[in-house]
Design an enzyme around this catalytic site. Structure first.
Site, mmCIF file in Angstrom:
data_model
loop_
_atom_site.group_PDB
_atom_site.id
_atom_site.type_symbol
_atom_site.label_atom_id
_atom_site.label_comp_id
_atom_site.label_asym_id
_atom_site.label_seq_id
_atom_site.Cartn_x
_atom_site.Cartn_y
_atom_site.Cartn_z
ATOM 1 N N ASN A 64 0.876 -1.170 0.000
ATOM 2 C CA ASN A 64 0.000 0.000 0.000
ATOM 3 C C ASN A 64 0.909 1.214 0.000
ATOM 4 O OD1 ASN A 64 -1.738 2.090 0.464
ATOM 5 N ND2 ASN A 64 -2.385 1.414 2.500
ATOM 6 N N TRP A 65 0.998 1.839 -1.149
ATOM 7 C CA TRP A 65 1.944 2.961 -1.280
ATOM 8 C C TRP A 65 1.469 4.214 -0.559
ATOM 9 C CZ3 TRP A 65 4.100 3.214 -7.021
ATOM 10 C CH2 TRP A 65 4.784 2.024 -7.289
ATOM 11 N N LYS A 66 0.187 4.255 -0.202
ATOM 12 C CA LYS A 66 -0.398 5.445 0.453
ATOM 13 C C LYS A 66 -0.161 6.679 -0.433
ATOM 14 C CE LYS A 66 -0.060 3.105 4.816
ATOM 15 N NZ LYS A 66 -0.008 3.177 6.276
ATOM 16 N N HIS B 111 -9.495 1.517 4.597
ATOM 17 C CA HIS B 111 -8.242 1.625 5.355
ATOM 18 C C HIS B 111 -8.476 2.548 6.556
ATOM 19 C CE1 HIS B 111 -4.127 2.574 6.430
ATOM 20 N NE2 HIS B 111 -3.781 1.473 5.778
ATOM 21 N N GLU C 99 -6.800 4.850 7.719
ATOM 22 C CA GLU C 99 -6.515 6.263 7.450
ATOM 23 C C GLU C 99 -7.704 6.926 6.766
ATOM 24 O OE1 GLU C 99 -2.815 5.500 5.454
ATOM 25 O OE2 GLU C 99 -1.967 4.869 7.371
ATOM 26 N N GLU D 255 -5.457 -4.812 10.348
ATOM 27 C CA GLU D 255 -4.392 -3.840 10.611
ATOM 28 C C GLU D 255 -4.671 -3.117 11.925
ATOM 29 O OE1 GLU D 255 -2.373 -2.689 6.630
ATOM 30 O OE2 GLU D 255 -3.988 -1.279 7.019
ATOM 31 N N GLY E 245 2.675 2.121 10.766
ATOM 32 C CA GLY E 245 3.664 3.190 10.636
ATOM 33 C C GLY E 245 4.397 3.516 11.929
ATOM 34 N N SER F 24 3.439 -2.322 10.127
ATOM 35 C CA SER F 24 4.889 -2.416 10.321
ATOM 36 C C SER F 24 5.486 -3.776 9.942
ATOM 37 C CB SER F 24 5.267 -2.054 11.759
ATOM 38 O OG SER F 24 4.876 -0.732 12.062
ATOM 39 N N GLY G 273 2.899 -1.239 4.208
ATOM 40 C CA GLY G 273 2.999 0.187 3.898
ATOM 41 C C GLY G 273 4.433 0.572 3.590
ATOM 42 N N GLY G 274 5.104 1.165 4.576
ATOM 43 C CA GLY G 274 6.443 1.716 4.390
ATOM 44 C C GLY G 274 7.419 0.794 3.660
HETATM 45 P P1 13P Z 1 3.089 0.222 7.585
HETATM 46 O O1 13P Z 1 3.551 -1.076 7.000
HETATM 47 O O2 13P Z 1 3.859 1.402 7.102
HETATM 48 O O3 13P Z 1 2.966 0.143 9.084
HETATM 49 O O4 13P Z 1 1.595 0.455 7.032
HETATM 50 C C1 13P Z 1 0.665 -0.543 7.166
HETATM 51 C C2 13P Z 1 -0.541 -0.173 6.399
HETATM 52 O O5 13P Z 1 -1.294 0.703 6.784
HETATM 53 C C3 13P Z 1 -0.783 -0.884 5.131
HETATM 54 O O6 13P Z 1 -2.060 -0.611 4.655
#
Ligand code: 13P
Length: 249
Positions: A10-12, A95, A97, A167, A173, A213, A234-235
């Site tokens: 997930n590149w956000k 998600h 967010e 999640e 994050g 994470s 994510g990251g």
């Molecule tokens: P991180 O892997 O950066 O914690 O993000 C997780 C996430 O929200 C994937 O959708």
């Protein structure tokens, strides 16, 4: 039958279109595998160039969000058939967010789930508790509600094709991965919830990812758990680490 793993990035809100193409070129050889489905969920503006760049590879492209109407006066939104026409196969829905910063509700997410299936898109529906909810001991009450409303009116045949991403918000994050025991416990409970809504066959077919994470060090222990069918990353999906996560075995 064993469930096939699905490992999605997930590149956000990262990567301009030209950066996106460069990242795909860098990651393409690193994520080549026949053992899992590999998905890059990218910002809307990156979808067209990323689909093009992924041609001929094992990478499928996903969107990070989608609206639940077909078309019309919804400035700034993206319709399901726009995604399909662009070559998208998966869409992240709900998600945390989007729930937190953009006010998405379980009912909105349910409408989006219906639209995704109507258009042949595979939803990756996110759920997960806050730290406060975990400390209050209401993690599963909260997640069950998210899953039950999210899947309301979705048929068993559709649910079998869906992906759920568990999640925990406190692990996103933060560098604080849930322990394998915590992640497995909730993923097993989510599967039990699907069995209650539908039946054992549906629960056995649906794929449940862990997200929060995930990194090359934590992925192997998570991915061998009985009810964890891969990850939503994510990251670490924005760098070469993603190749190590995909090839976690
Ligand atoms: P991180 O892997 O950066 O914690 O993000 C997780 C996430 O929200 C994937 O959708």
């Amino acid at each position: 039958m064993a469930r096939r793993k699905i490992i999605a990035g997930n590149w956000k809100m990262n990567m301009t279109p030209s950066q996106a193409v460069a990242l795909v070129e860098e990651l393409k050889p690193l994520v080549a595998t026949e053992d899992a489905d590999v998905v890059f969920c990218v910002p809307a503006i990156d979808i067209v160039p990323v689909v093009e760049a992924c041609k001929g590879s094992n990478i499928e492209v996903g969107a990070e969000n989608m609206y639940f109407e077909e078309k019309g006066a919804y400035t700034g939104e993206i319709a399901p058939d726009m995604l399909v026409d662009a070559g998208v196969k998966y869409v992240i829905l709900g998600h945390s967010e989007r729930r937190e910063y953009f006010g998405e509700t379980d009912k909105d997410i349910n409408k989006k789930m219906h639209k995704a299936f109507e258009h042949g898109l595979t939803p990756i529906m996110c759920c997960g508790e806050s730290l406060e909810q975990r400390e209050l001991g209401v993690t599963m009450d909260f997640i069950r509600q998210q899953v039950k409303i999210g899947f309301s009116g979705i048929t068993a045949d559709q649910a079998k094709e869906a992906v759920i991403a568990y999640e925990p918000i406190w692990a996103i994050g933060t560098g604080k991965t849930a322990t394998t025991e915590q992640a497995q416990e909730v993923c097993a409970d989510i599967r039990a919830c699907i069995a209650e809504i539908y039946d054992e066959a549906t629960a056995a077919a649906i794929r449940i990812q862990y997200g929060g994470s995930v990194n090359p060090a934590t992925a192997p222990d998570l991915f061998v758990q009985a009810d964890i069918d891969g990850g939503l990353v994510g990251g670490a999906s924005l760098k070469a680490d993603f190749g190590k996560i995909v090839n976690w075995k």
